[in-house]
Design a protein around this motif. Structure first.
Motif, PDB file in Angstrom:
ATOM      1  N   TYR A  45      58.817  16.712  31.575  1.00  0.00           N
ATOM      2  CA  TYR A  45      59.652  17.934  31.524  1.00  0.00           C
ATOM      3  C   TYR A  45      61.005  17.693  32.273  1.00  0.00           C
ATOM      4  CZ  TYR A  45      54.702  19.109  32.071  1.00  0.00           C
ATOM      5  OH  TYR A  45      53.191  19.467  31.700  1.00  0.00           O
ATOM      6  N   SER A  92      56.837  21.004  23.376  1.00  0.00           N
ATOM      7  CA  SER A  92      55.629  21.714  23.389  1.00  0.00           C
ATOM      8  C   SER A  92      56.099  23.257  23.877  1.00  0.00           C
ATOM      9  CB  SER A  92      54.492  21.200  24.276  1.00  0.00           C
ATOM     10  OG  SER A  92      54.848  20.791  25.508  1.00  0.00           O
ATOM     11  N   SER A 137      59.413  21.220  27.709  1.00  0.00           N
ATOM     12  CA  SER A 137      58.101  20.302  28.170  1.00  0.00           C
ATOM     13  C   SER A 137      57.986  19.502  26.684  1.00  0.00           C
ATOM     14  CB  SER A 137      56.924  21.141  28.460  1.00  0.00           C
ATOM     15  OG  SER A 137      56.597  22.057  27.300  1.00  0.00           O
ATOM     16  N   ASP A 194      53.027  25.595  28.943  1.00  0.00           N
ATOM     17  CA  ASP A 194      53.191  24.510  29.881  1.00  0.00           C
ATOM     18  C   ASP A 194      54.440  24.485  30.713  1.00  0.00           C
ATOM     19  OD1 ASP A 194      52.817  20.798  29.437  1.00  0.00           O
ATOM     20  OD2 ASP A 194      52.442  22.168  31.110  1.00  0.00           O
ATOM     21  N   SER A 250      56.708  14.600  35.501  1.00  0.00           N
ATOM     22  CA  SER A 250      55.919  14.213  34.589  1.00  0.00           C
ATOM     23  C   SER A 250      54.435  14.625  35.242  1.00  0.00           C
ATOM     24  CB  SER A 250      55.855  12.638  34.275  1.00  0.00           C
ATOM     25  OG  SER A 250      55.491  11.761  35.613  1.00  0.00           O
ATOM     26  N   HIS A 261      51.307   8.731  33.015  1.00  0.00           N
ATOM     27  CA  HIS A 261      51.496  10.344  32.799  1.00  0.00           C
ATOM     28  C   HIS A 261      51.850  10.654  31.124  1.00  0.00           C
ATOM     29  CE1 HIS A 261      52.252  11.706  36.997  1.00  0.00           C
ATOM     30  NE2 HIS A 261      51.125  11.156  37.000  1.00  0.00           N
ATOM     31  N   LEU A 262      51.235  11.787  30.737  1.00  0.00           N
ATOM     32  CA  LEU A 262      51.371  11.951  29.445  1.00  0.00           C
ATOM     33  C   LEU A 262      52.158  13.287  29.166  1.00  0.00           C
ATOM     34  CD1 LEU A 262      47.576  11.731  28.593  1.00  0.00           C
ATOM     35  CD2 LEU A 262      49.270  10.050  28.275  1.00  0.00           C
ATOM     36  N   TYR A 263      52.365  14.146  29.940  1.00  0.00           N
ATOM     37  CA  TYR A 263      53.346  15.291  29.989  1.00  0.00           C
ATOM     38  C   TYR A 263      54.663  14.965  30.623  1.00  0.00           C
ATOM     39  CZ  TYR A 263      48.962  17.307  28.265  1.00  0.00           C
ATOM     40  OH  TYR A 263      47.852  17.412  27.687  1.00  0.00           O
ATOM     41  N   ARG A 320      47.932  15.597  33.521  1.00  0.00           N
ATOM     42  CA  ARG A 320      47.604  16.694  32.672  1.00  0.00           C
ATOM     43  C   ARG A 320      48.696  17.775  32.708  1.00  0.00           C
ATOM     44  NH1 ARG A 320      42.311  16.810  36.121  1.00  0.00           N
ATOM     45  NH2 ARG A 320      41.881  14.584  36.108  1.00  0.00           N
ATOM     46  N   GLN A 321      48.439  18.785  32.300  1.00  0.00           N
ATOM     47  CA  GLN A 321      49.542  19.864  31.961  1.00  0.00           C
ATOM     48  C   GLN A 321      49.667  20.717  33.411  1.00  0.00           C
ATOM     49  OE1 GLN A 321      47.483  22.337  28.787  1.00  0.00           O
ATOM     50  NE2 GLN A 321      49.320  22.177  27.948  1.00  0.00           N
ATOM     51  N   TYR A 336      55.046  16.590  24.729  1.00  0.00           N
ATOM     52  CA  TYR A 336      53.894  15.884  25.052  1.00  0.00           C
ATOM     53  C   TYR A 336      53.635  15.195  23.435  1.00  0.00           C
ATOM     54  CZ  TYR A 336      48.606  15.431  24.769  1.00  0.00           C
ATOM     55  OH  TYR A 336      47.514  15.034  24.460  1.00  0.00           O
ATOM     56  N   ASN A 337      53.016  14.008  23.602  1.00  0.00           N
ATOM     57  CA  ASN A 337      52.709  13.522  22.280  1.00  0.00           C
ATOM     58  C   ASN A 337      53.848  13.542  21.292  1.00  0.00           C
ATOM     59  OD1 ASN A 337      50.752  12.502  20.800  1.00  0.00           O
ATOM     60  ND2 ASN A 337      50.149  14.206  19.804  1.00  0.00           N
TER      61      ASN A 337
END
Lengths: 114, 112
Positions: free
Chosen positions: A33, A55, A48, B98, A94, A29-31, A97-98, A50-51
């Motif tokens: 929370y 975000s 949240s 998001d 997680s 997973h990439l996102y 995607r979004q 990400y990267n």
């Protein structure tokens, strides 16, 4: 089925102390929370991530909160100086995607501030 | 501000009956509408979701009905079972933000 793992399941801390809540998201997973749920109330968005960046964050997520992904597997929420009103269930989630594709939530950490 | 309203707060249904939970939202910018199921001691789990370009979505015993003009959507659980006893949250999402905005939840008890 892959799971989001949260530790500890319950933490008691004194007011003014720092706490770190830990989460291991699903590996691909990439996102990421954090949400919280005050007892008997609705689930509220905190942040949240990400990267390696925040975000989105809510008004609840003030300067006493911070998040970090210190390595490739953990995602942490730090509360610098806990207040009584921080007592809640904190859920990590997680997603590959979004948000629109559905999160996987962990079972939560119950934080009790005394 | 309360962006998502949910009713009823609690619901008791007999086994085999239909459980209906309603949700209303305020902001027309939302474009994804999930329902989450939460058992005691667990995190919420995505149950079913709908996008505003369809009026109904069915997955097994669970159906979402969506009324875009009224800004309302509902969850129907057919042939309710004791194992369905849980708290159900409707939620709304704006895909450019998001985050998920949850409703206040409905506690469902299905009695034998």
């Amino acid at each position: 089925e892959p799971e989001v793992t949260q530790t500890p399941s319950h933490q008691v801390t004194q007011m003014g102390q720092e706490v770190i809540l830990r989460c291991v998201p699903i590996s691909n997973h990439l996102y990421f929370y954090w949400y919280r749920q005050i007892l008997g109330q609705k689930v509220e968005f905190l942040v949240s991530f990400y990267n390696n960046e925040i975000s989105e964050k809510s008004e609840i997520f003030d300067d006493q909160f911070s998040v970090e992904r210190p390595d490739g597997s953990n995602f942490t929420l730090k509360i610098r100086s806990t207040k009584l009103e921080d007592s809640a269930m904190y859920f990590c989630a997680s997603s590959l995607r979004q948000a629109t594709y559905g999160y996987t939530f962990g079972s939560g950490t119950r934080l009790t501030v005394v | 501000q309360q962006q998502v309203k949910q009713s009823p707060q609690s619901l008791i249904v007999q086994k085999g009956g239909i459980s209906i939970i309603n949700c209303a939202y305020e902001n027309t910018a939302f474009d994804y509408f999930p329902w989450y199921q939460q058992f005691p001691g667990k995190g919420p789990a995505l149950l079913i979701a709908i996008r505003p370009d369809v009026s109904e979505k069915k997955e097994g015993r669970f159906t979402i009905s969506f009324n875009k003009s009224a800004k309302q959507f509902s969850l129907h659980i057919m042939d309710s079972q004791p194992g369905d006893s849980a708290t159900y949250f409707c939620a709304v999402v704006k895909t450019s933000y998001d985050k998920v905005i949850f409703g206040p939840g409905t506690s469902l008890s299905v009695i034998p």
